[in-house]
Scaffold this active site. Sequence first.
Site, mmCIF file in Angstrom:
data_model
loop_
_atom_site.group_PDB
_atom_site.id
_atom_site.type_symbol
_atom_site.label_atom_id
_atom_site.label_comp_id
_atom_site.label_asym_id
_atom_site.label_seq_id
_atom_site.Cartn_x
_atom_site.Cartn_y
_atom_site.Cartn_z
ATOM 1 N N ARG A 54 0.832 -1.264 -0.116
ATOM 2 C CA ARG A 54 -0.035 0.038 0.138
ATOM 3 C C ARG A 54 1.146 1.250 0.192
ATOM 4 N NH1 ARG A 54 -2.916 -3.924 1.918
ATOM 5 N NH2 ARG A 54 -0.789 -4.545 2.710
ATOM 6 N N THR A 55 1.934 1.285 0.991
ATOM 7 C CA THR A 55 2.639 2.594 1.130
ATOM 8 C C THR A 55 3.309 2.993 -0.038
ATOM 9 O OG1 THR A 55 2.601 1.865 3.402
ATOM 10 C CG2 THR A 55 3.938 3.868 2.783
ATOM 11 N N LYS A 82 25.898 -5.140 -0.877
ATOM 12 C CA LYS A 82 27.462 -5.454 -0.965
ATOM 13 C C LYS A 82 27.986 -4.783 0.346
ATOM 14 C CE LYS A 82 27.358 -4.725 -5.909
ATOM 15 N NZ LYS A 82 27.511 -3.820 -7.022
ATOM 16 N N ARG A 104 11.350 3.880 3.851
ATOM 17 C CA ARG A 104 10.657 2.897 5.163
ATOM 18 C C ARG A 104 12.057 2.191 5.365
ATOM 19 N NH1 ARG A 104 5.531 -1.170 4.743
ATOM 20 N NH2 ARG A 104 4.529 0.995 5.259
ATOM 21 N N HIS A 132 4.657 5.995 11.771
ATOM 22 C CA HIS A 132 4.134 5.669 10.334
ATOM 23 C C HIS A 132 3.029 6.931 9.923
ATOM 24 C CE1 HIS A 132 3.132 3.935 6.546
ATOM 25 N NE2 HIS A 132 2.742 2.752 6.861
HETATM 26 N N1 CP Z 1 -0.371 -0.105 5.913
HETATM 27 C C1 CP Z 1 0.761 -0.348 5.279
HETATM 28 O O1 CP Z 1 1.874 0.305 5.634
HETATM 29 O O2 CP Z 1 0.928 -1.163 4.394
HETATM 30 P P1 CP Z 1 2.040 -1.802 3.419
HETATM 31 O O3 CP Z 1 3.048 -2.375 4.510
HETATM 32 O O4 CP Z 1 1.627 -2.735 2.459
HETATM 33 O O5 CP Z 1 2.650 -0.380 2.811
#
Ligand code: CP
Length: 308
Positions: A54-55, A82, A104, A132
């Site tokens: 999603r993100t 590496k 992320r 998040h």
């Molecule tokens: N909700 C969320 O962060 O989903 P993903 O890990 O698929 O990005």
Amino acid sequence: HRHLLGIEPLGPADITTLLDLADDYATLNRQPNKHRDTLAGLTQVNMFFENSTRTQASFEIAGKRLGADVMNMAMQASSIKKGETLIDTAMTLNAMHPDLLVVRHPQSGAVDLLAQKVNCAVLNAGDGRHEHPTQALLDALTIRRKKGRLHRLSIAICGDIAHSRVARSNIILLGKMENRVRLIGPPTLMPSQIAEFGVEVFDDMREGLREVDVVMMLRLQKERMDGGFIPSEREYYHRYGLDAEKLSHAKSDAIVMHPGPMNRGVEIDGTLADDINRSVIQEQVEMGVAVRMAAMDLLARNRMPHAV
Ligand code: CP
């Protein structure tokens, strides 16, 4: 440069400004022509050191809808393999003059560290158990659209709170907007610093769900339970899995949320997750694109006053 590293530095007015703009983008996203030139000429780089559906997809779509040049770094194929460090990798990309860096990372604090080293706006797409922020903002927008307000609501966050950056960002945001937050889950999956949050804590689902407006379910994050206690899925579903019977203790118009990815039959009944009269899971995904458009728009135009 200003960054979006967490909900913590934002004030209620910042949150409202961002949600108002995201609401406009949500309308735009339902039009046949979704394109704007707001980020034209800017370069957005997405660096995901941890899996995402999603993100990552919504940040890419959001950037493209606003006219940015978007590059997804394939971290699995990068020189990280590496032995190159996170900071050296970031500095290498920084030398190519990106304007927006979406990151992320599995370690809490890694995105903050990286933001101190680069010359562009950094957006935290999830760092360890820390924050998040765009998830909490998209959840807030979904709640505001469904409930008509984002204050004086009773909201239950259920399940594996201890390992959840989604829970942490949501607790902070919902508290700033003056909602009543309840955490429900086994004591083994509650964070140790619970007293700081100013929330009510329940071990019993039926008791915790009583008369709430919003039920937010979380995934059991086994990948973060290094060596610790992992409950059996059957037992967990029996006690903490959301089904129609447990939901009947909430308000009759309570909405069901889940940030995804969900595990059907572990934290939520699959039929309930698909019930469009109760579940707003697909709307959350839809709002994810709109919120990320708004966040990048505000950062690129330096209009997010209290972002760090
Ligand atoms: N909700 C969320 O962060 O989903 P993903 O890990 O698929 O990005």
